[in-house]
Design an enzyme around this catalytic site. Structure first.
Site, PDB file in Angstrom:
ATOM      1  N   ARG A 122       0.843  -1.201   0.000  1.00 39.60           N
ATOM      2  CA  ARG A 122       0.000   0.000   0.000  1.00 39.60           C
ATOM      3  C   ARG A 122       0.872   1.242   0.000  1.00 39.60           C
ATOM      4  NH1 ARG A 122      -5.518  -1.447   3.087  1.00 39.60           N
ATOM      5  NH2 ARG A 122      -6.656  -1.341   1.138  1.00 39.60           N
ATOM      6  N   GLN A 127      -0.979   2.285  -5.974  1.00 45.24           N
ATOM      7  CA  GLN A 127      -2.416   2.484  -5.766  1.00 45.24           C
ATOM      8  C   GLN A 127      -3.261   1.973  -6.932  1.00 45.24           C
ATOM      9  OE1 GLN A 127      -3.101   6.549  -4.685  1.00 45.24           O
ATOM     10  NE2 GLN A 127      -2.613   6.202  -2.546  1.00 45.24           N
ATOM     11  N   ASP A 130      -4.108  -1.581  -6.446  1.00 44.14           N
ATOM     12  CA  ASP A 130      -4.566  -1.937  -5.101  1.00 44.14           C
ATOM     13  C   ASP A 130      -6.011  -2.452  -5.139  1.00 44.14           C
ATOM     14  OD1 ASP A 130      -5.300  -2.073  -2.461  1.00 44.14           O
ATOM     15  OD2 ASP A 130      -4.563  -0.088  -1.925  1.00 44.14           O
ATOM     16  N   SER A 133      -8.271  -2.028  -2.026  1.00 43.53           N
ATOM     17  CA  SER A 133      -8.926  -0.726  -1.922  1.00 43.53           C
ATOM     18  C   SER A 133     -10.083  -0.602  -2.913  1.00 43.53           C
ATOM     19  CB  SER A 133      -7.935   0.414  -2.173  1.00 43.53           C
ATOM     20  OG  SER A 133      -7.078   0.550  -1.076  1.00 43.53           O
ATOM     21  N   TYR A 231      -2.454   1.470  10.024  1.00 42.49           N
ATOM     22  CA  TYR A 231      -3.409   0.437  10.421  1.00 42.49           C
ATOM     23  C   TYR A 231      -3.676   0.543  11.917  1.00 42.49           C
ATOM     24  CZ  TYR A 231      -2.958  -1.795   5.918  1.00 42.49           C
ATOM     25  OH  TYR A 231      -2.997  -2.059   4.579  1.00 42.49           O
TER      26      TYR A 231
HETATM   27  P1  NAD Z   1      -8.763  -1.771   7.522  1.00 48.43           P
HETATM   28  O1  NAD Z   1      -9.709  -2.417   6.584  1.00 48.43           O
HETATM   29  O2  NAD Z   1      -7.607  -2.525   8.063  1.00 48.43           O
HETATM   30  O3  NAD Z   1      -9.592  -1.215   8.793  1.00 48.43           O
HETATM   31  C1  NAD Z   1     -10.713  -0.387   8.618  1.00 48.43           C
HETATM   32  C2  NAD Z   1     -10.691   0.739   9.617  1.00 48.43           C
HETATM   33  O4  NAD Z   1     -11.077   0.252  10.909  1.00 48.43           O
HETATM   34  C3  NAD Z   1      -9.322   1.412   9.828  1.00 48.43           C
HETATM   35  O5  NAD Z   1      -9.446   2.784   9.504  1.00 48.43           O
HETATM   36  C4  NAD Z   1      -9.029   1.171  11.294  1.00 48.43           C
HETATM   37  O6  NAD Z   1      -8.325   2.249  11.893  1.00 48.43           O
HETATM   38  C5  NAD Z   1     -10.427   1.041  11.868  1.00 48.43           C
HETATM   39  N1  NAD Z   1     -10.512   0.416  13.198  1.00 48.43           N
HETATM   40  C6  NAD Z   1      -9.825  -0.620  13.720  1.00 48.43           C
HETATM   41  N2  NAD Z   1     -10.209  -0.861  14.991  1.00 48.43           N
HETATM   42  C7  NAD Z   1     -11.193   0.026  15.274  1.00 48.43           C
HETATM   43  C8  NAD Z   1     -11.980   0.279  16.422  1.00 48.43           C
HETATM   44  N3  NAD Z   1     -11.835  -0.404  17.532  1.00 48.43           N
HETATM   45  N4  NAD Z   1     -12.889   1.272  16.353  1.00 48.43           N
HETATM   46  C9  NAD Z   1     -13.036   2.009  15.229  1.00 48.43           C
HETATM   47  N5  NAD Z   1     -12.307   1.819  14.112  1.00 48.43           N
HETATM   48  C10 NAD Z   1     -11.393   0.849  14.134  1.00 48.43           C
HETATM   49  O7  NAD Z   1      -8.260  -0.405   6.921  1.00 48.43           O
HETATM   50  P2  NAD Z   1      -7.998  -0.029   5.389  1.00 48.43           P
HETATM   51  O8  NAD Z   1      -9.237   0.510   4.800  1.00 48.43           O
HETATM   52  O9  NAD Z   1      -7.352  -1.180   4.729  1.00 48.43           O
HETATM   53  O10 NAD Z   1      -6.972   1.168   5.558  1.00 48.43           O
HETATM   54  C11 NAD Z   1      -5.849   1.025   6.411  1.00 48.43           C
HETATM   55  C12 NAD Z   1      -4.821   2.106   6.162  1.00 48.43           C
HETATM   56  O11 NAD Z   1      -4.201   1.946   4.911  1.00 48.43           O
HETATM   57  C13 NAD Z   1      -5.379   3.513   6.160  1.00 48.43           C
HETATM   58  O12 NAD Z   1      -4.452   4.333   6.835  1.00 48.43           O
HETATM   59  C14 NAD Z   1      -5.439   3.875   4.719  1.00 48.43           C
HETATM   60  O13 NAD Z   1      -5.366   5.263   4.493  1.00 48.43           O
HETATM   61  C15 NAD Z   1      -4.199   3.171   4.227  1.00 48.43           C
HETATM   62  N6  NAD Z   1      -4.235   2.908   2.781  1.00 48.43           N
HETATM   63  C16 NAD Z   1      -3.171   3.348   2.021  1.00 48.43           C
HETATM   64  C17 NAD Z   1      -3.171   3.095   0.654  1.00 48.43           C
HETATM   65  C18 NAD Z   1      -2.021   3.551  -0.216  1.00 48.43           C
HETATM   66  O14 NAD Z   1      -1.258   4.396   0.185  1.00 48.43           O
HETATM   67  N7  NAD Z   1      -1.869   2.966  -1.389  1.00 48.43           N
HETATM   68  C19 NAD Z   1      -4.217   2.416   0.072  1.00 48.43           C
HETATM   69  C20 NAD Z   1      -5.275   1.983   0.877  1.00 48.43           C
HETATM   70  C21 NAD Z   1      -5.260   2.234   2.250  1.00 48.43           C
END
Ligand code: NAD
Length: 381
Positions: A122, A127, A130, A133, A231
């Site tokens: 990620r 992206q 990905d 996403s 994360y």
């Molecule tokens: P994920 O599916 O792992 O989790 C979903 C969300 O649940 C997260 O935002 C997490 O903080 C939240 N969460 C966990 N425990 C929780 C709780 N107890 N209460 C409330 N919320 C809670 O997350 P994701 O969608 O895969 O994204 C994870 C990270 O990766 C983010 O920072 C996102 O910006 C980043 N990301 C980066 C890229 C990139 O740069 N290419 C692409 C996608 C995502």
């Protein structure tokens, strides 16, 4: 080389990994393209539309796997599919490597190269590949649509000749990719939208989308449930208590709850308890996008929709991207096409499986008879 896509065999899976549009792009990279007859039908792409795009339609899965050099598919392959691999073939697919030791062993024993789409690092450069996403984006959107379909009122408030209608109140728990898509959909439908995440850095994003970030009665630096590298990790007991107390307060007020909270390599945290469900108004809806990982709501039943005694609908479907198969296939096929672009720097229809490339290395789980999972951390951000 020839790249081909078989029909998905996982029950109910409607997506397809190659579309006529992606095939045109793959041909520009120098590849011949093939598809199993009927593979795109459930996503709205007939054999004829593939043929028009210059794709060879192959009658059976067995013949397709035999004839092509690169297989692009959606779901983790089963044993029959893996047995069709050999040392000359590359498979690009979701693979669930962390929970699929047997699959990796089988692919390794066949000498095949496997690229697991969920392992695409990620980082900014990746992206466009990905798929986690792109699928989470669809799941978040569809969760709100599904909630609306099970909710007996409007999202937006209205003043009509027949009376005043209050807006729906939606709470989104977890503001990652799926959560942000749910927030965007909910606000665009006119609902009052609240959102919570253990990562306080998302508050600004939430607010910029017209939703309200839910703060806890906690010191600001402790709002962060020990988040690492973008994360979440497991919250402290005190933080969790503060979170649950806030949700208990909100439960009687909210009409729709969309939960998306996940912690990598763990069961989903349980955040919406039985007493919160009991405190909700009849007609309220919960959509639990964490159902596959055990659910954020205590009462969620994976892959089912239930209605509780007090009239709350709880949806635990795990196939939202497949329920929007045309859109999901278009985005997934584009993710695959971008992966192929990086694998084909010379645009000569020949794979260059460059293990020095962070993205390719990160996503490769078997290579030339070796298991290469887990990968080293990426060098660049
Ligand atoms: P994920 O599916 O792992 O989790 C979903 C969300 O649940 C997260 O935002 C997490 O903080 C939240 N969460 C966990 N425990 C929780 C709780 N107890 N209460 C409330 N919320 C809670 O997350 P994701 O969608 O895969 O994204 C994870 C990270 O990766 C983010 O920072 C996102 O910006 C980043 N990301 C980066 C890229 C990139 O740069 N290419 C692409 C996608 C995502």
């Amino acid at each position: 080389m020839k790249i081909g896509t078989p029909k998905e065999i996982f029950e109910g899976e409607a997506r397809v990994a190659m579309t006529p549009a992606s095939a045109l792009q793959l041909q520009k990279l120098g590849y011949d393209c093939a598809i199993e007859s009927g593979a795109g039908l459930a996503a709205g792409f007939s054999d004829a539309t593939y043929e028009e795009a210059g794709v060879e339609v192959i009658k059976t899965a067995a013949a397709l796997w035999k004839e092509v050099d690169i297989i692009a598919k959606v779901r983790q392959p089963n044993e029959t599919e893996l047995k069709r691999l050999n040392g000359d073939k590359t498979l690009i697919s979701f693979f669930n490597p962390a929970g699929n030791e047997e699959g990796m062993e089988l692919a390794k024993s066949k000498g095949a190269n496997v690229i697991a789409m969920e392992m695409v690092p990620r980082i900014s450069r990746a992206q466009k590949m990905d798929a986690l996403s792109s699928m989470a984006n669809i799941a978040g959107y569809r969760a709100v649509i599904e909630a609306g379909n099970n909710f007996g009122r409007f999202f937006t408030g209205q003043i009509t000749a027949a009376g005043k209608v209050p807006p729906a109140k939606v709470l989104v728990v977890g503001a990652g990719v799926a959560g942000l898509a749910a927030i965007g959909t909910s606000t665009s439908l006119g609902a009052i939208t609240l959102a919570f995440d253990v990562r306080p850095e998302v508050a600004e994003q939430v607010e910029s989308m017209g939703a309200e970030f839910v703060y806890l009665d906690f010191e600001e630096e402790q709002q962060d449930g020990a988040a690492t590298g973008g994360y979440a990790s497991v919250s402290s007991p005190e933080f969790r208590e503060a979170q649950l107390a806030k949700f208990r307060e909100l439960a009687p007020e909210v009409d729709i709850v969309i939960t998306t909270a996940l912690i990598p390599n763990r069961e989903a945290p349980e955040l919406w308890t039985e007493d919160m469900v009991a405190a909700m108004k009849p007609g309220s809806v919960i959509v639990d996008l964490a159902a596959e990982k055990g659910g954020n709501c205590k009462l969620t039943v994976m892959d089912e929709k239930i209605v509780t005694e007090n009239g709350v609908t709880i949806i635990g479907y795990t196939d939202f991207p497949s329920r929007m198969a045309a859109q999901a296939s278009t985005l997934y096929a584009t993710n695959i096409r971008h992966m192929m672009t990086d694998l084909t720097p010379e645009k000569d229809g020949q794979i260059n499986h460059n293990m020095e490339d962070d993205v390719i290395r990160g996503a490769t789980v078997t290579h030339q008879g070796e298991i290469t999972f887990p990968p080293p951390p990426p060098k660049v951000a």
